[in-house]
Enzyme design. Structure first.
Site, mmCIF file in Angstrom:
data_model
loop_
_atom_site.group_PDB
_atom_site.id
_atom_site.type_symbol
_atom_site.label_atom_id
_atom_site.label_comp_id
_atom_site.label_asym_id
_atom_site.label_seq_id
_atom_site.Cartn_x
_atom_site.Cartn_y
_atom_site.Cartn_z
ATOM 1 C CG PHE A 152 44.547 32.736 40.500
ATOM 2 C CD1 PHE A 152 43.909 32.505 39.492
ATOM 3 C CD2 PHE A 152 45.381 33.459 40.907
ATOM 4 C CE1 PHE A 152 44.075 33.169 38.160
ATOM 5 C CE2 PHE A 152 45.747 34.395 39.693
ATOM 6 C CZ PHE A 152 45.331 34.103 38.593
ATOM 7 C CG ASN A 256 45.333 38.962 40.021
ATOM 8 O OD1 ASN A 256 44.565 39.148 39.144
ATOM 9 N ND2 ASN A 256 46.258 38.033 39.704
ATOM 10 N N PRO A 257 41.830 40.502 41.518
ATOM 11 C CG PRO A 257 40.352 42.225 40.978
ATOM 12 C CD PRO A 257 41.633 41.868 41.062
#
Length: 354
Positions: A152, A256-257
């Protein structure tokens, strides 16, 4: 659904060399494009081949393909290639006898090998590979972090979350022995930023992706924080591993899932849907799958009055508030939410109150 935003402004490495672009940051959400233009810039063409001419050539191609931030990204790719290339790729004999600035390289004739490298990277960008993966690094606050697919990519908005935590800790807490847990560390951007802000802090970071764990460790060593950050591969579920349960209670959890609603996953930009790890994005039907697991984890890892900090979708703050009001036995209280650059509620602060 806010994860798709990559860049709010020109990255600073391009700004100082090329100046500010007039191109507006537009992401067409409905256009899924195929392969790149087959025309590659040929060094045998009659006009001189310089970085400047390559930029003009590829900017036109990427613009025709509706690639977001096409002008900025081509400049960033060319600058990346120029910064890492040896001087023998610059076809000006006088250049070998003196130090040459990047701006001067921008005007010089270049070798076939360097043309080929730039063509290859720009062709991948035309196929919507994110710039961060192409150049292998990206800036986050005062850090330049290594990047690698499919980990990510940290967004500028997440810097707001780090700043909120920093301000809260400096205002309200004794930070001499501060400790925290990051869930879903990705490249390590959040943990490393906080560890650099608080030199006496200690952290544990977990991620379900082996690639993310490796990248966080790599970036951790790059910034000499490996004695203060432990990184584990673990997918958070309904049961918790021994290494988590045996940790000393920490001051806060930050995450920050994955929070994109499953129904929105098919609306993502090609840069995201084709290249980034979907497990770091898809938060389930209501986007709260991992967020709920983290809230349940609080009683096992947090000190009394310990905080939980989330980045979320703009719909989530109210949903989380209602969830906690309806489940008081979790002993987690909603404190407040904060807005992002566009004044959308994107960040949530909770408190564990046993």
């Amino acid at each position: 659904m806010q994860k798709p935003c990559f860049s709010r402004t020109l990255c600073r490495r391009c700004y100082f060399i090329f100046g500010r672009s007039n191109h507006k940051n537009v992401y067409p959400s409905t256009l899924l494009l195929g392969g790149a233009d087959n025309r590659l810039f040929n060094s045998n063409e009659s006009h001189p081949c310089t970085p400047k001419s390559l930029i003009q050539h590829w900017t036109a191609i990427l613009k025709s393909k509706f690639v977001p931030d096409y002008e900025h990204d081509v400049k960033a790719i060319v600058l990346h290639a120029l910064k890492r290339t040896a001087s023998d790729h610059i076809l000006d004999e006088g250049i070998h006898n003196r130090n040459v600035s990047l701006h001067e390289k921008y005007e010089q004739l270049i070798s076939v090998d360097l043309i080929s490298e730039i063509n290859n990277l720009c062709n991948k960008r035309a196929n919507r590979m994110p710039l961060q993966y192409l150049i292998g690094e990206w800036d986050f606050r005062d850090l330049t972090l290594n990047m690698a697919p499919p980990v990510f990519i940290p967004r500028p908005e997440t810097e707001v979350l780090v700043d909120k935590i920093k301000d809260y800790q400096l205002t309200n807490m004794n930070n001499d022995n501060m400790s925290f847990l990051e869930i879903g560390c990705g490249s390590g951007a959040i943990s490393l930023s906080l560890l650099r802000e608080f030199p006496k802090a200690f952290a544990v970071a977990i991620d379900s992706s082996n690639e993310a764990v490796k990248l966080t460790i790599e970036n951790c060593k790059r910034y000499h924080c490996d004695d203060r950050l432990r990184v584990y591969q673990h997918r958070l579920g309904t049961t918790y591993p021994e290494f988590l349960l045996s940790l000393p209670k920490c001051d806060f959890i930050v995450s920050n899932p994955p929070y994109i609603f499953t129904g929105d996953m098919d609306k993502l930009q090609p840069e995201i849907s084709r290249y980034e790890d979907h497990s770091a994005l898809d938060g389930g039907i209501d986007g709260l799958d991992v967020i709920k697991r983290i809230i349940h984890l609080a009683k096992f890892v947090l000190k009394p009055s310990g905080m939980i900090w989330f980045e979320t979708d703009s719909k989530h703050p109210e949903m989380i508030k209602n969830l906690l009001e309806n489940q008081p036995k979790m002993n987690v209280k909603y404190i407040t939410s904060f807005t992002d650059f566009n004044e959308r509620p994107r960040f949530v602060q909770l408190c564990y109150k046993p």
